[in-house]
Design a protein around this motif. Sequence first.
Motif, PDB file in Angstrom:
ATOM      1  N   ILE A 122      48.188  49.618  34.158  1.00 37.68           N
ATOM      2  CA  ILE A 122      48.557  49.771  35.560  1.00 37.68           C
ATOM      3  C   ILE A 122      47.423  49.276  36.446  1.00 37.68           C
ATOM      4  CG2 ILE A 122      49.278  51.399  37.352  1.00 37.68           C
ATOM      5  CD1 ILE A 122      50.141  53.298  35.088  1.00 37.68           C
ATOM      6  N   LEU A 123      47.750  48.449  37.411  1.00 35.12           N
ATOM      7  CA  LEU A 123      46.797  48.015  38.430  1.00 35.12           C
ATOM      8  C   LEU A 123      47.211  48.700  39.728  1.00 35.12           C
ATOM      9  CD1 LEU A 123      46.710  44.191  37.569  1.00 35.12           C
ATOM     10  CD2 LEU A 123      45.279  46.023  36.637  1.00 35.12           C
ATOM     11  N   GLN A 124      46.567  49.820  40.023  1.00 27.88           N
ATOM     12  CA  GLN A 124      46.999  50.661  41.139  1.00 27.88           C
ATOM     13  C   GLN A 124      46.018  50.578  42.290  1.00 27.88           C
ATOM     14  OE1 GLN A 124      48.465  54.553  40.131  1.00 27.88           O
ATOM     15  NE2 GLN A 124      47.779  55.437  42.069  1.00 27.88           N
ATOM     16  N   ASN A 125      46.486  50.055  43.405  1.00 30.72           N
ATOM     17  CA  ASN A 125      45.637  49.969  44.587  1.00 30.72           C
ATOM     18  C   ASN A 125      45.546  51.336  45.263  1.00 30.72           C
ATOM     19  OD1 ASN A 125      48.523  49.138  45.131  1.00 30.72           O
ATOM     20  ND2 ASN A 125      47.841  49.473  47.249  1.00 30.72           N
ATOM     21  N   PHE A 126      44.363  51.703  45.696  1.00 29.32           N
ATOM     22  CA  PHE A 126      44.139  53.000  46.336  1.00 29.32           C
ATOM     23  C   PHE A 126      44.754  53.025  47.737  1.00 29.32           C
ATOM     24  CE2 PHE A 126      41.278  55.267  49.370  1.00 29.32           C
ATOM     25  CZ  PHE A 126      41.725  56.550  49.088  1.00 29.32           C
ATOM     26  N   VAL A 127      45.459  54.123  48.023  1.00 26.69           N
ATOM     27  CA  VAL A 127      46.013  54.379  49.350  1.00 26.69           C
ATOM     28  C   VAL A 127      45.531  55.756  49.788  1.00 26.69           C
ATOM     29  CG1 VAL A 127      48.121  54.750  50.677  1.00 26.69           C
ATOM     30  CG2 VAL A 127      48.052  52.952  48.961  1.00 26.69           C
ATOM     31  N   GLY A 136      45.190  52.188  32.768  1.00 26.34           N
ATOM     32  CA  GLY A 136      45.077  51.292  33.907  1.00 26.34           C
ATOM     33  C   GLY A 136      43.838  51.570  34.720  1.00 26.34           C
ATOM     34  N   ILE A 137      43.746  50.900  35.841  1.00 28.03           N
ATOM     35  CA  ILE A 137      42.577  51.034  36.702  1.00 28.03           C
ATOM     36  C   ILE A 137      43.023  51.337  38.126  1.00 28.03           C
ATOM     37  CG2 ILE A 137      41.249  49.452  35.247  1.00 28.03           C
ATOM     38  CD1 ILE A 137      41.552  47.332  37.440  1.00 28.03           C
ATOM     39  N   LEU A 138      42.145  52.021  38.864  1.00 30.50           N
ATOM     40  CA  LEU A 138      42.324  52.200  40.296  1.00 30.50           C
ATOM     41  C   LEU A 138      41.512  51.132  41.009  1.00 30.50           C
ATOM     42  CD1 LEU A 138      42.161  56.070  40.808  1.00 30.50           C
ATOM     43  CD2 LEU A 138      44.167  54.589  40.703  1.00 30.50           C
ATOM     44  N   VAL A 139      42.118  50.494  41.960  1.00 33.35           N
ATOM     45  CA  VAL A 139      41.491  49.379  42.668  1.00 33.35           C
ATOM     46  C   VAL A 139      41.254  49.800  44.116  1.00 33.35           C
ATOM     47  CG1 VAL A 139      41.668  46.939  43.266  1.00 33.35           C
ATOM     48  CG2 VAL A 139      42.777  47.800  41.182  1.00 33.35           C
ATOM     49  N   GLY A 140      39.992  49.782  44.514  1.00 37.25           N
ATOM     50  CA  GLY A 140      39.680  50.107  45.900  1.00 37.25           C
ATOM     51  C   GLY A 140      39.028  51.461  46.083  1.00 37.25           C
ATOM     52  N   ILE A 141      38.476  52.064  45.017  1.00 33.61           N
ATOM     53  CA  ILE A 141      37.834  53.379  45.135  1.00 33.61           C
ATOM     54  C   ILE A 141      36.309  53.254  45.161  1.00 33.61           C
ATOM     55  CG2 ILE A 141      39.761  54.659  44.152  1.00 33.61           C
ATOM     56  CD1 ILE A 141      38.230  54.737  41.483  1.00 33.61           C
ATOM     57  N   GLY A 142      35.840  52.078  45.569  1.00 38.18           N
ATOM     58  CA  GLY A 142      34.400  51.883  45.706  1.00 38.18           C
ATOM     59  C   GLY A 142      33.791  51.012  44.637  1.00 38.18           C
ATOM     60  N   GLU A 143      34.594  50.529  43.727  1.00 36.89           N
ATOM     61  CA  GLU A 143      34.108  49.710  42.611  1.00 36.89           C
ATOM     62  C   GLU A 143      33.928  48.254  43.055  1.00 36.89           C
ATOM     63  OE1 GLU A 143      38.137  48.563  43.047  1.00 36.89           O
ATOM     64  OE2 GLU A 143      37.226  50.548  43.065  1.00 36.89           O
ATOM     65  N   PRO A 147      38.190  47.849  50.619  1.00 34.21           N
ATOM     66  CA  PRO A 147      39.447  47.156  50.951  1.00 34.21           C
ATOM     67  C   PRO A 147      39.909  46.286  49.780  1.00 34.21           C
ATOM     68  CG  PRO A 147      37.814  46.899  52.692  1.00 34.21           C
ATOM     69  CD  PRO A 147      37.092  47.480  51.517  1.00 34.21           C
ATOM     70  N   VAL A 148      41.194  46.157  49.648  1.00 35.83           N
ATOM     71  CA  VAL A 148      41.779  45.370  48.554  1.00 35.83           C
ATOM     72  C   VAL A 148      42.739  44.356  49.155  1.00 35.83           C
ATOM     73  CG1 VAL A 148      43.121  45.431  46.423  1.00 35.83           C
ATOM     74  CG2 VAL A 148      41.627  47.351  47.007  1.00 35.83           C
ATOM     75  N   SER A 149      42.604  43.098  48.752  1.00 35.31           N
ATOM     76  CA  SER A 149      43.475  42.040  49.264  1.00 35.31           C
ATOM     77  C   SER A 149      44.520  41.667  48.223  1.00 35.31           C
ATOM     78  CB  SER A 149      42.652  40.801  49.616  1.00 35.31           C
ATOM     79  OG  SER A 149      42.139  40.204  48.432  1.00 35.31           O
TER      80      SER A 149
END
Length: 738
Positions: free
Chosen positions: A197-202, A164-171, A242-244
């Motif tokens: 997995i589509l995992q948003n960064f927290v 999967g990927i991490l979403v919101g880590i600067g990409e 930021p991720v929407s």
Amino acid sequence: MRRRVTFSRNVTLSLSRTCQAYCKYCAFKTHKAHLHAPDEVEAFLDRAARRNVKELLVLTGERPDVNPEVRERLASWGHEDFTSYVVWACERGLERGLLPHTNLGVLPREDLARLREVTASQGLMLESVNPDLVAHQGSPTKHPERRLETIRWAGELRIPFTSGILVGIGESPEDRRGALRALAEVHAEFGHLQEVILQNFVPHDAYYGREVADIADAAASRAWRTGIYEVPFKELPAWATPVSIAEMEDLIRFSREVMPDVAVQIPPNLADWWPQLVAAGASDLGGLSANGDHISPEHPFPSPHQVRKRLAQDGVALTERLCVHGRYIDPDWVAQGVMDVIKARFWSFIPRSGSGRTEAPFAIDADLVAPALEKARDGAWLTKEEVTALLCERRPEAVEEIRAAADELRASLNGDEVTFVVNRNINVSNVCVVGCAFCGFGQGRRSPDAYEHSEAEFARRVQDALAFGATELCIQSGIHPDWGLEDYERWLRFAKELAPDVHLHAYSPMEVAHMCDVSGLAPRAVFERLLDAGLGSVPGTAAEVLDDGVRQRISPNKLPAARWVEVLEAAHATGLRSTSTVMFGHVEEPWELAEHLRVVRELQERTGGITEFVPLSFVPYQTLLGRTHGVEPISREDNLQHTAVFRLALGRSIQHLQASWVKMGLDAATEALRWGVDDLGGTLMEESITRMAGGEHGVRLEVDDLVGAAHRAGRPAAERTTLYERRRAFPLAAPRAA
């Protein structure tokens, strides 16, 4: 319930948090020596085995044994490296019936192979294809090529894999799509990715000097007990993005586009928008870990019960899965030692087309198919071995031969006319004490969903049926603990007062067996009283599969197969006719269905009292078998093949074969008219049993719907009575002259 969302019931073992990487977003890692000792692991696994979990999620930092103190401890316990220790822990988990899923970071190919022998599945997040992210500085194993190399090796080794990927880590948005394309390319080559997995960064605290496992466990325990989720808020660091919701929805759609056969997982604990992401197409919620999220420890997962209630609001069913997805439960993908645990503990999760849940009592011989079809065309008896071979057949050309033979037998028995009855179902009460694992209808007496119709409500339903033109009332209920024989008689007499000319098709063999138990009368004596009260015929339901091994697995409190036969034999002896049914597509094996067909055909050849055979494909969504045992809906193709084999196995003994549009849908039921079916059942007007199991095909049809289905199949239609007397004909329209 048109959609299912899956999850794994797991527990997390953070075997070591020592890590060689320095990712800026990670609160899990430590650069001190951290390693659970063997006695701690054994005690943890003992507790996990008592928590009714199926998956052992083993999380670790990357290469903990770069730390000298970790290496020293490993050596003192007899392990040459950290992977050896993980293998030992997985073996201990398997001994306790837990299926290991490991996520150890980037590994050499030989370590993946060692782990394959003791894991059901493995995982590694790709995270991103951008090699220059600030968040990954100081972490060389986060380079995309290093991670893709490991994912490729897993494919070569045929390891069921999660990435999967991490979403919101600067990409950037294009980085995200690029990462999903990269995973899609690897999957296209090896076919081993079971979920992405589509995992948003927290953002998290650093948790220095604190044990994240303890924080996670405490947060999960508090949230599952109280239903209150209190999660900390932290500002995004400067390097984050930021991720929407809209961006996450777009990624879900893109994932499904480039990897249509791969499940899309979203974590339900990292944002309260997860129901919207499910609506956008996410199909999996990952492991709803009983001891929390060790990566985001102050963000507990919702409990399966809480998730199920929330999804039900949107018409979505929550279904448990194993860490290895169903299509990979096969010796080609899973090592024998792990397969042995799955077969012993979790056999219901093995797909019907997979490696087989149990061994057949005889050799399944494809060479039997052609001679069996020759016999079946004439209506001759088929052996259990022959019926099993027909049910197991997968060669397209042979399946077509099965279809054609069933269609020929149908035509010789019934001609081309397609029949149906105008009827109404009335389920007087859903209160039931039996507790079948396949049922979503029955409720305990104190359940908020329990009901029992008043006479006024019953009368309203009867009047509706009369206004609709119904000639039959089909009356069935749960097994109500307070009802005696007199109650069942009362409903029949009341129905006859309201509608003296309507045929009463009522009371399953299970209900009749209950009447016998509470009255002390034999089945024939009970039927004589019911006849006097107005009973016209008997639904041959409650049959499920007439093999006591199957019945013990799905409903140990239900009447045994011999009792079912005894009840219907008594009905036929009093002059009543009955239908007969089978419920298939759950945990039964083909040879067990063959036994069911033998029992039904023998009964019919003794009594001649069965008017029709009704195959009922299992609807799993809101049933225990579907929710917690992984049973999936049978495919349309398998449904049709089973239907044809049923026609052939019953020969000429039972004249009519019905397709249940409630179970399979009207389109599939129309297609079934080419697979040996001559009857489309009834209009129903009300159908509670399938609906409460999550059925999606409606509860009522108009006469025009059934006539239209027959005509679309190129066949004339006719309305019939319950006992197959012809009432109205609906011939095909004559072709227009040129």
